[in-house]
Motif scaffolding. Structure first.
Motif, PDB file in Angstrom:
ATOM      1  N   ALA A 193       0.839  -1.210   0.000  1.00  0.00           N
ATOM      2  CA  ALA A 193       0.000   0.000   0.000  1.00  0.00           C
ATOM      3  C   ALA A 193       0.872   1.257   0.000  1.00  0.00           C
ATOM      4  O   ALA A 193       0.553   2.260  -0.650  1.00  0.00           O
ATOM      5  N   LYS A 194       2.005   1.195   0.713  1.00  0.00           N
ATOM      6  CA  LYS A 194       2.931   2.340   0.717  1.00  0.00           C
ATOM      7  C   LYS A 194       3.429   2.601  -0.704  1.00  0.00           C
ATOM      8  O   LYS A 194       3.453   3.744  -1.157  1.00  0.00           O
ATOM      9  N   SER A 195       3.797   1.525  -1.416  1.00  0.00           N
ATOM     10  CA  SER A 195       4.341   1.728  -2.759  1.00  0.00           C
ATOM     11  C   SER A 195       3.244   2.099  -3.766  1.00  0.00           C
ATOM     12  O   SER A 195       3.548   2.471  -4.888  1.00  0.00           O
ATOM     13  N   ARG A 196       1.970   1.996  -3.357  1.00  0.00           N
ATOM     14  CA  ARG A 196       0.888   2.464  -4.233  1.00  0.00           C
ATOM     15  C   ARG A 196       0.328   3.768  -3.670  1.00  0.00           C
ATOM     16  O   ARG A 196      -0.875   3.908  -3.440  1.00  0.00           O
ATOM     17  N   ASN A 197       1.266   4.666  -3.386  1.00  0.00           N
ATOM     18  CA  ASN A 197       0.901   6.020  -2.936  1.00  0.00           C
ATOM     19  C   ASN A 197       0.096   6.027  -1.635  1.00  0.00           C
ATOM     20  O   ASN A 197      -0.860   6.792  -1.485  1.00  0.00           O
ATOM     21  N   HIS A 198       0.471   5.157  -0.712  1.00  0.00           N
ATOM     22  CA  HIS A 198      -0.132   5.114   0.630  1.00  0.00           C
ATOM     23  C   HIS A 198      -1.645   4.880   0.583  1.00  0.00           C
ATOM     24  O   HIS A 198      -2.403   5.479   1.345  1.00  0.00           O
ATOM     25  N   GLU A 199      -2.055   3.982  -0.327  1.00  0.00           N
ATOM     26  CA  GLU A 199      -3.500   3.681  -0.395  1.00  0.00           C
ATOM     27  C   GLU A 199      -3.954   3.016   0.908  1.00  0.00           C
ATOM     28  O   GLU A 199      -3.131   2.463   1.651  1.00  0.00           O
ATOM     29  N   PRO A 200      -5.272   3.068   1.211  1.00  0.00           N
ATOM     30  CA  PRO A 200      -5.744   2.471   2.476  1.00  0.00           C
ATOM     31  C   PRO A 200      -5.461   0.967   2.530  1.00  0.00           C
ATOM     32  O   PRO A 200      -5.412   0.315   1.495  1.00  0.00           O
ATOM     33  N   VAL A 201      -5.296   0.468   3.751  1.00  0.00           N
ATOM     34  CA  VAL A 201      -5.083  -0.975   3.954  1.00  0.00           C
ATOM     35  C   VAL A 201      -6.309  -1.537   4.674  1.00  0.00           C
ATOM     36  O   VAL A 201      -6.714  -1.010   5.712  1.00  0.00           O
TER      37      VAL A 201
END
Ligand SMILES: NC(=O)c1ccc[n+]([C@@H]2O[C@H](COP(=O)([O-])OP(=O)(O)OC[C@H]3O[C@@H](n4cnc5c(N)ncnc54)[C@H](OP(=O)(O)O)[C@@H]3O)[C@@H](O)[C@H]2O)c1
Length: 317
Positions: A193-201
């Motif tokens: 998620a961090k590497s996808r622009n901090h998307e929600p987890v």
């Protein structure tokens, strides 16, 4: 009495626990370590195990081989979980007894204890009421392994010991999201998620259940402690004796990984048992305590994850 050149066979030496035990024994200067992958010796085969013991003559055996898996795998393959684990451990235990092995360490799991046992879980709660249904196949196999070791102690006076670890984590963990345990799954989810622009987890459940985690290097240390010391009894819990909520764990992992997005709790998914904590006082009385803090252990595990991201193990169901 263990010598540095005692022949020590580590069954399952390529697994998470077995490989940690192997590294720890090497670091302590043990020189005669024996390991065979499942492609070389299939521990389900009585003949292969018996032949292997005749040619390799181990003096000490650590059983870290098993078919392991989560709720889904246990649910879909109950016969495999029951039968393969019994075959593996029975062949190892009986060949060890027949060939005069001096010390045997059997590794089980906290799922051997009854579903509704009081917390923290004491060794004496074994077989006092019903098991958790989701992994009873695996648990029954492990209970029979504990009892086989206890029977050998009783009937033959040999130092056969069963160590029951709490949830383990660390290097060589399973990061496959289909089959992994909660801690490695969180590391992977937060990292991706961090590497996808901090998307929600999104995480399963409410985050309220409490769980205990032990770093696999601490587990390896406990195994070596059990090897190097005479134990007066068969069954010992191995853990930290401390737990935290899944929510607290998620926040810790999120911070260590550096994810800055939202955490969404999917409360339509099951939480599982509210609390699962080991009573570790029996092992403490024997002289062993865990030493790696959860924070330090998760940091190490995340470093290992980053270094090995391109070659995680494939987990067969
Ligand atoms: N991971 C945990 O959180 C946890 C917690 C509590 C207890 N434990 C216990 O610790 C032990 C080891 O677990 P782990 O997490 O290290 O598992 P793992 O990483 O899956 O390793 C299991 C090992 O068993 C070997 N194995 C399986 N079937 C075999 C067969 N038929 N013949 C030969 N070898 C076979 C595999 O060998 P190959 O790689 O050569 O196929 C593998 O190295 C288990 O008894 C488990 O119950 C683990």
């Amino acid at each position: 009495m263990l010598r540095k050149d005692t022949k020590i066979y580590i069954a399952g030496h390529r697994g998470m626990v077995g490989s940690a035990v192997w590294r720890a024994l090497e670091n302590k200067g043990y020189t005669q370590l024996i390991g065979k992958g499942s492609g070389e010796v299939d521990l389900k085969s009585q003949q292969q195990v018996s032949d292997f013991f005749k040619t390799s003559s181990p003096e000490v055996v650590i059983d870290a081989a098993a078919r392991v898996g989560g709720i889904l795998a246990n649910n879909n393959y109950p016969y495999h979980f029951l039968m393969e684990n019994m075959q593996i451990q029975n062949n190892l235990i009986d060949s060890s007894l027949q060939s005069g092995v001096e010390k045997f360490i059997f590794l089980g799991s906290s799922c051997i204890y009854p579903k509704l046992a009081p917390q923290p879980l004491k060794e004496e709660y074994l077989l006092t009421s019903s098991l958790e249904e989701t992994n009873e196949w695996y648990a029954l196999a492990k209970i029979s392994g504990v009892k086989a070791c206890e029977a050998i102690r009783k009937q033959y006076g040999k130092d056969f010991i069963s160590l029951m670890p709490t949830n383990l984590y660390g290097s060589h963990d399973n990061f496959d999201l289909e089959t992994s345990h909660v801690l490695p799954a969180m590391i992977r989810k937060f990292h991706e998620a961090k590497s996808r622009n901090h998307e929600p987890v999104t995480l399963w459940g409410t985050g309220k259940p409490m769980r205990e985690f032990l770093h696999v290097n601490d587990m390896a240390d406990a195994v070596i402690f059990a090897l190097e010391n005479e134990f007066r009894d068969n069954l010992y819990n191995v853990g930290t004796g401390e737990d935290l909520t899944i929510k607290e764990l998620a926040r810790m992992i999120q911070r260590i990984v550096g994810h800055e997005g939202e955490i969404v709790w999917d409360s339509t998914k099951p939480d599982g048992t509210p609390r699962k904590l080991m009573d570790v006082s029996k092992m403490a009385d024997a002289g062993w305590k865990a030493s790696i803090s959860l924070e330090a252990g998760v940091r190490r595990t995340y470093e290992w994850f980053l270094e090995n991201i391109n070659h995680f193990k494939q987990v067969k169901l």
